[in-house]
Motif scaffolding. Structure first.
Motif, PDB file in Angstrom:
ATOM      1  N   VAL A  29       0.837  -1.197   0.000  1.00 26.81           N
ATOM      2  CA  VAL A  29       0.000   0.000   0.000  1.00 26.81           C
ATOM      3  C   VAL A  29       0.870   1.245   0.000  1.00 26.81           C
ATOM      4  O   VAL A  29       2.019   1.218   0.419  1.00 26.81           O
ATOM      5  CB  VAL A  29      -0.960   0.042   1.210  1.00 26.81           C
ATOM      6  CG1 VAL A  29      -1.964  -1.084   1.151  1.00 26.81           C
ATOM      7  CG2 VAL A  29      -0.205   0.018   2.511  1.00 26.81           C
ATOM      8  N   THR A  30       0.297   2.342  -0.481  1.00 22.31           N
ATOM      9  CA  THR A  30       0.933   3.650  -0.453  1.00 22.31           C
ATOM     10  C   THR A  30       0.210   4.483   0.588  1.00 22.31           C
ATOM     11  O   THR A  30      -1.009   4.590   0.560  1.00 22.31           O
ATOM     12  CB  THR A  30       0.811   4.349  -1.816  1.00 22.31           C
ATOM     13  OG1 THR A  30       1.436   3.543  -2.795  1.00 22.31           O
ATOM     14  CG2 THR A  30       1.457   5.711  -1.793  1.00 22.31           C
ATOM     15  N   ILE A  31       0.985   5.076   1.507  1.00 23.42           N
ATOM     16  CA  ILE A  31       0.424   5.929   2.549  1.00 23.42           C
ATOM     17  C   ILE A  31       0.812   7.367   2.216  1.00 23.42           C
ATOM     18  O   ILE A  31       1.987   7.653   2.000  1.00 23.42           O
ATOM     19  CB  ILE A  31       0.946   5.520   3.939  1.00 23.42           C
ATOM     20  CG1 ILE A  31       0.549   4.075   4.231  1.00 23.42           C
ATOM     21  CG2 ILE A  31       0.428   6.459   5.008  1.00 23.42           C
ATOM     22  CD1 ILE A  31       1.150   3.512   5.481  1.00 23.42           C
ATOM     23  N   TYR A  34       4.091   9.501   3.497  1.00 25.18           N
ATOM     24  CA  TYR A  34       5.016   8.532   4.080  1.00 25.18           C
ATOM     25  C   TYR A  34       5.797   7.960   2.908  1.00 25.18           C
ATOM     26  O   TYR A  34       5.240   7.292   2.042  1.00 25.18           O
ATOM     27  CB  TYR A  34       4.242   7.436   4.819  1.00 25.18           C
ATOM     28  CG  TYR A  34       5.106   6.412   5.521  1.00 25.18           C
ATOM     29  CD1 TYR A  34       5.880   6.766   6.606  1.00 25.18           C
ATOM     30  CD2 TYR A  34       5.135   5.095   5.097  1.00 25.18           C
ATOM     31  CE1 TYR A  34       6.655   5.834   7.266  1.00 25.18           C
ATOM     32  CE2 TYR A  34       5.904   4.150   5.747  1.00 25.18           C
ATOM     33  CZ  TYR A  34       6.656   4.522   6.828  1.00 25.18           C
ATOM     34  OH  TYR A  34       7.433   3.584   7.477  1.00 25.18           O
ATOM     35  N   ASP A  35       7.095   8.224   2.854  1.00 24.49           N
ATOM     36  CA  ASP A  35       7.883   7.928   1.658  1.00 24.49           C
ATOM     37  C   ASP A  35       8.545   6.558   1.658  1.00 24.49           C
ATOM     38  O   ASP A  35       9.552   6.366   0.979  1.00 24.49           O
ATOM     39  CB  ASP A  35       8.957   9.006   1.488  1.00 24.49           C
ATOM     40  CG  ASP A  35       8.350  10.368   1.230  1.00 24.49           C
ATOM     41  OD1 ASP A  35       7.248  10.430   0.665  1.00 24.49           O
ATOM     42  OD2 ASP A  35       8.971  11.380   1.605  1.00 24.49           O
ATOM     43  N   VAL A  77       3.137  10.564   9.548  1.00 29.50           N
ATOM     44  CA  VAL A  77       2.441  11.212   8.431  1.00 29.50           C
ATOM     45  C   VAL A  77       2.032  12.622   8.848  1.00 29.50           C
ATOM     46  O   VAL A  77       2.071  12.970  10.027  1.00 29.50           O
ATOM     47  CB  VAL A  77       1.192  10.412   7.993  1.00 29.50           C
ATOM     48  CG1 VAL A  77       1.570   9.062   7.446  1.00 29.50           C
ATOM     49  CG2 VAL A  77       0.212  10.260   9.128  1.00 29.50           C
ATOM     50  N   ASP A  78       1.637  13.421   7.867  1.00 26.50           N
ATOM     51  CA  ASP A  78       1.118  14.754   8.164  1.00 26.50           C
ATOM     52  C   ASP A  78      -0.206  14.625   8.908  1.00 26.50           C
ATOM     53  O   ASP A  78      -0.991  13.700   8.658  1.00 26.50           O
ATOM     54  CB  ASP A  78       0.898  15.550   6.878  1.00 26.50           C
ATOM     55  CG  ASP A  78       2.209  15.900   6.192  1.00 26.50           C
ATOM     56  OD1 ASP A  78       3.239  15.951   6.884  1.00 26.50           O
ATOM     57  OD2 ASP A  78       2.180  16.114   4.966  1.00 26.50           O
ATOM     58  N   ALA A  79      -0.472  15.559   9.801  1.00 28.01           N
ATOM     59  CA  ALA A  79      -1.690  15.527  10.616  1.00 28.01           C
ATOM     60  C   ALA A  79      -2.954  15.640   9.762  1.00 28.01           C
ATOM     61  O   ALA A  79      -4.011  15.161  10.162  1.00 28.01           O
ATOM     62  CB  ALA A  79      -1.653  16.638  11.661  1.00 28.01           C
ATOM     63  N   GLU A  80      -2.848  16.231   8.583  1.00 24.21           N
ATOM     64  CA  GLU A  80      -4.026  16.387   7.734  1.00 24.21           C
ATOM     65  C   GLU A  80      -4.480  15.070   7.106  1.00 24.21           C
ATOM     66  O   GLU A  80      -5.591  14.976   6.597  1.00 24.21           O
ATOM     67  CB  GLU A  80      -3.759  17.416   6.631  1.00 24.21           C
ATOM     68  CG  GLU A  80      -2.640  16.994   5.702  1.00 24.21           C
ATOM     69  CD  GLU A  80      -2.200  18.114   4.787  1.00 24.21           C
ATOM     70  OE1 GLU A  80      -1.844  17.809   3.642  1.00 24.21           O
ATOM     71  OE2 GLU A  80      -2.220  19.272   5.218  1.00 24.21           O
ATOM     72  N   HIS A  81      -3.631  14.034   7.151  1.00 25.24           N
ATOM     73  CA  HIS A  81      -3.967  12.752   6.539  1.00 25.24           C
ATOM     74  C   HIS A  81      -4.530  11.741   7.528  1.00 25.24           C
ATOM     75  O   HIS A  81      -4.772  10.599   7.147  1.00 25.24           O
ATOM     76  CB  HIS A  81      -2.735  12.148   5.860  1.00 25.24           C
ATOM     77  CG  HIS A  81      -2.251  12.956   4.707  1.00 25.24           C
ATOM     78  ND1 HIS A  81      -2.969  13.107   3.546  1.00 25.24           N
ATOM     79  CD2 HIS A  81      -1.130  13.689   4.541  1.00 25.24           C
ATOM     80  CE1 HIS A  81      -2.301  13.881   2.712  1.00 25.24           C
ATOM     81  NE2 HIS A  81      -1.177  14.254   3.301  1.00 25.24           N
ATOM     82  N   VAL A  82      -4.717  12.128   8.782  1.00 26.83           N
ATOM     83  CA  VAL A  82      -5.282  11.202   9.758  1.00 26.83           C
ATOM     84  C   VAL A  82      -6.683  11.641  10.155  1.00 26.83           C
ATOM     85  O   VAL A  82      -7.018  12.812  10.100  1.00 26.83           O
ATOM     86  CB  VAL A  82      -4.387  11.070  11.018  1.00 26.83           C
ATOM     87  CG1 VAL A  82      -3.038  10.515  10.668  1.00 26.83           C
ATOM     88  CG2 VAL A  82      -4.251  12.382  11.736  1.00 26.83           C
ATOM     89  N   ARG A  83      -7.496  10.661  10.532  1.00 32.04           N
ATOM     90  CA  ARG A  83      -8.867  10.915  10.954  1.00 32.04           C
ATOM     91  C   ARG A  83      -9.075  10.250  12.307  1.00 32.04           C
ATOM     92  O   ARG A  83      -8.712   9.098  12.508  1.00 32.04           O
ATOM     93  CB  ARG A  83      -9.840  10.316   9.936  1.00 32.04           C
ATOM     94  CG  ARG A  83     -11.311  10.525  10.280  1.00 32.04           C
ATOM     95  CD  ARG A  83     -12.207   9.902   9.231  1.00 32.04           C
ATOM     96  NE  ARG A  83     -12.044   8.462   9.117  1.00 32.04           N
ATOM     97  CZ  ARG A  83     -12.633   7.571   9.918  1.00 32.04           C
ATOM     98  NH1 ARG A  83     -13.408   7.966  10.894  1.00 32.04           N
ATOM     99  NH2 ARG A  83     -12.436   6.284   9.730  1.00 32.04           N
TER     100      ARG A  83
END
Length: 103
Positions: A29-31, A34-35, A77-83
């Protein structure tokens, strides 16, 4: 998502995109933000390339606008990508009642 709304211990979800099947029981998977490559167990064999899936784990660290989530391994990851999925409820500290009965 604002930094103040997520705290350490909260359950959060990160949306990942399926890249392909690695083995019969694992998919790659690609997150977002996250590189590094990441794979997860999926024995259903119903995942298709391009499908979105949510990976859920607890927050272990917050550093500015970055959030570290334990997806085994730790993923930052950046905070904007979490829920936010579920808020962590801290138990009260200390004992309210004594262990011995009072005479």
């Amino acid at each position: 998502m604002a930094r103040g709304s997520i705290k350490v211990g909260d359950e959060v979800a990160v949306t990942a995109i399926v890249r392909g099947r690695v083995t019969p029981d694992r998919i790659s998977v690609t997150i977002p933000s996250y590189d590094f490559p990441h794979s997860v167990v999926d024995s259903t064999s119903k995942a298709v390339i391009g499908q979105h899936m949510e990976l859920i784990g607890p927050v272990t660290r917050i550093d500015g606008d970055k959030v570290t989530v334990s997806l085994r391994p730790l993923v930052t990851v950046d905070a904007e990508h979490v829920r936010l999925v579920e808020r962590h409820v801290a138990l009260p500290r200390g004992r309210k009642k004594s262990l011995v009965d009072k005479a």
